[in-house]
Motif scaffolding. Structure first.
Motif, mmCIF file in Angstrom:
data_model
loop_
_atom_site.group_PDB
_atom_site.id
_atom_site.type_symbol
_atom_site.label_atom_id
_atom_site.label_comp_id
_atom_site.label_asym_id
_atom_site.label_seq_id
_atom_site.Cartn_x
_atom_site.Cartn_y
_atom_site.Cartn_z
ATOM 1 N N PHE A 259 0.800 -1.226 0.000
ATOM 2 C CA PHE A 259 0.000 0.000 0.000
ATOM 3 C C PHE A 259 0.836 1.282 0.000
ATOM 4 C CE2 PHE A 259 -2.737 -3.267 1.832
ATOM 5 C CZ PHE A 259 -3.924 -3.061 1.151
ATOM 6 N N GLY A 260 2.168 1.153 0.012
ATOM 7 C CA GLY A 260 3.021 2.333 0.090
ATOM 8 C C GLY A 260 3.034 3.144 -1.196
ATOM 9 N N ASP A 261 3.370 4.413 -1.058
ATOM 10 C CA ASP A 261 3.500 5.322 -2.197
ATOM 11 C C ASP A 261 4.853 5.061 -2.866
ATOM 12 O OD1 ASP A 261 3.802 7.400 -3.972
ATOM 13 O OD2 ASP A 261 3.447 8.998 -2.517
ATOM 14 N N PRO A 262 4.874 4.666 -4.139
ATOM 15 C CA PRO A 262 6.157 4.405 -4.812
ATOM 16 C C PRO A 262 7.131 5.566 -4.744
ATOM 17 C CG PRO A 262 4.330 3.624 -6.159
ATOM 18 C CD PRO A 262 3.722 4.391 -5.016
ATOM 19 N N ALA A 263 6.600 6.797 -4.705
ATOM 20 C CA ALA A 263 7.472 7.972 -4.608
ATOM 21 C C ALA A 263 8.204 8.007 -3.269
ATOM 22 C CB ALA A 263 6.650 9.250 -4.790
#
Length: 367
Positions: A259-263
């Motif tokens: 669920f993490g933000d790739p950025a």
């Protein structure tokens, strides 16, 4: 003037920053020596050291810092060379583990850039060399990881701790447990679907403990304390704090892997799902999902061709089955256990403050 000289800034922060700088300097100096050594063998081998240098430059230094405050909590002197060397050895061990882990997980990225095996595959393609570029990339990265592991042992041995010393025993145990835990991880990927669904969480929890939690937090903290001659009771207290902290840290990592933000994470969305990791989050999903959703998870987890729609459905199943909420509850519970143990540790206020900050950063991070 010493890096540990007096200052008007917060003493704990200054001491910690000074240690991080000393570890960085030690790594730079050590790898410069190895660069010279390998250059005498052949200039072609310098890419091995360059790849290692890239991985150990920067980063949070969490393992080294835990070792440092374990050392200080047991009465070790600020800025002592023994703990700087131990910190450098831990950073090199972490780098070796990352290199091999990325090969095993077929991960093309690391910290927003290409993983080591991908760097070597790209080099092969750019030079238009013969045979298979992927095979070359994997082989070269395995050798780089092995070299990094050897460097870690060399630095730790230079501390001069005896072969039977408590710190040496911790260092040896840490390395054996990580390899065993890593094997359990890849075994679970291939055998997990055929095992009873009701035991998936327990199996994933064992992997977390031995592949990650112990070497990420418990062993570094205990190693630092043992190196300073800490008592059996103090080291047990360190474990009571650091083991649940490490488990919470890995659970957070597993959540971010889906669920993490790739950025923020530096890895593509859904990367852990394509890699087929049988995490606690996945185990809870299988436990809580209906039969149709369970079959979807089992049939799609680990597929390299997962598209955005399939990743979105897997994420939705994790939410609907309450697996994500239950994982967050586990992180909260483990964190509470860890910080209760920290409050009971017989250490100075500055050590407790530093360990608390490291712990809270580990379980609330976004990358």
């Amino acid at each position: 003037m010493s890096a540990f000289a007096a200052t008007t800034e917060d003493p704990t922060t200054v001491e910690q920053e000074a240690f991080v700088a000393e570890v960085a300097d030690e790594l730079t100096s050590f790898l410069d020596e190895k660069h010279t050594l390998l250059g005498r063998i052949s200039p072609d081998t310098l890419v091995l050291v360059d790849a290692i240098r890239s991985l150990v430059t920067g980063g949070k230094r969490m393992r080294a810092l835990l070792a440092y405050w374990g050392w200080r909590g047991a009465g070790g002197r600020a800025g002592a060379r023994e703990i700087i060397l131990a910190g450098a050895a831990l950073e090199l061990f972490q780098a070796a583990a990352l290199i091999h882990d990325d090969i095993i997980d077929r991960s093309d990225t690391r910290r927003g850039g290409p993983s080591v095996h991908r760097q070597f595959s790209t080099l092969h393609a750019e030079r238009n060399w013969a045979l298979n570029e992927e095979r070359f990339g994997h082989a070269a990265a395995i050798l780089t990881g092995d070299l990094c592991l050897s460097f870690s042992e060399e630095v730790f041995a230079s501390i001069g701790a005896g072969a039977a010393s408590p710190a040496r025993s911790v260092f040896n145990l840490m390395r054996a447990e990580v390899m065993a835990g890593q094997y359990l991880d890849i075994l679970e990927e291939v055998s997990g679907p055929s095992k009873p669904h009701g035991t998936a969480v327990a199996r994933a929890s064992a992997i977390i403990r031995f592949k990650s939690a112990k070497y990420s937090s418990e062993h570094p903290l205990v190693l630092g304390g043992a190196l300073a001659g800490g008592s059996t009771e103090l080291l047990a207290g360190y474990s009571a704090f650091a083991l649940p902290l490490g488990e919470a840290f890995q659970l957070r990592d597993d959540v971010l892997g889906v669920f993490g933000d790739p950025a923020q994470t530096g890895k593509p969305a859904g990367d852990d799902l394509r890699e087929g990791k049988r995490t606690v989050l996945v185990g809870l999903t299988i436990d809580g999902a209906n039969e149709a959703d369970r079959r979807f998870v089992d049939s799609h987890l680990g597929r390299q061709d997962l598209g955005e729609d399939q990743i979105a459905k897997l994420c939705a199943i994790m939410v609907d089955s309450q697996a994500l909420a239950r994982t967050e509850e586990m992180i909260s519970g483990l964190s509470s256990t860890a910080f209760a143990a920290l409050a009971a540790l017989p250490v100075a206020a500055d050590v407790r403050k530093a360990l608390s900050a490291l712990g809270r950063s580990a379980v609330s991070r976004t990358s």
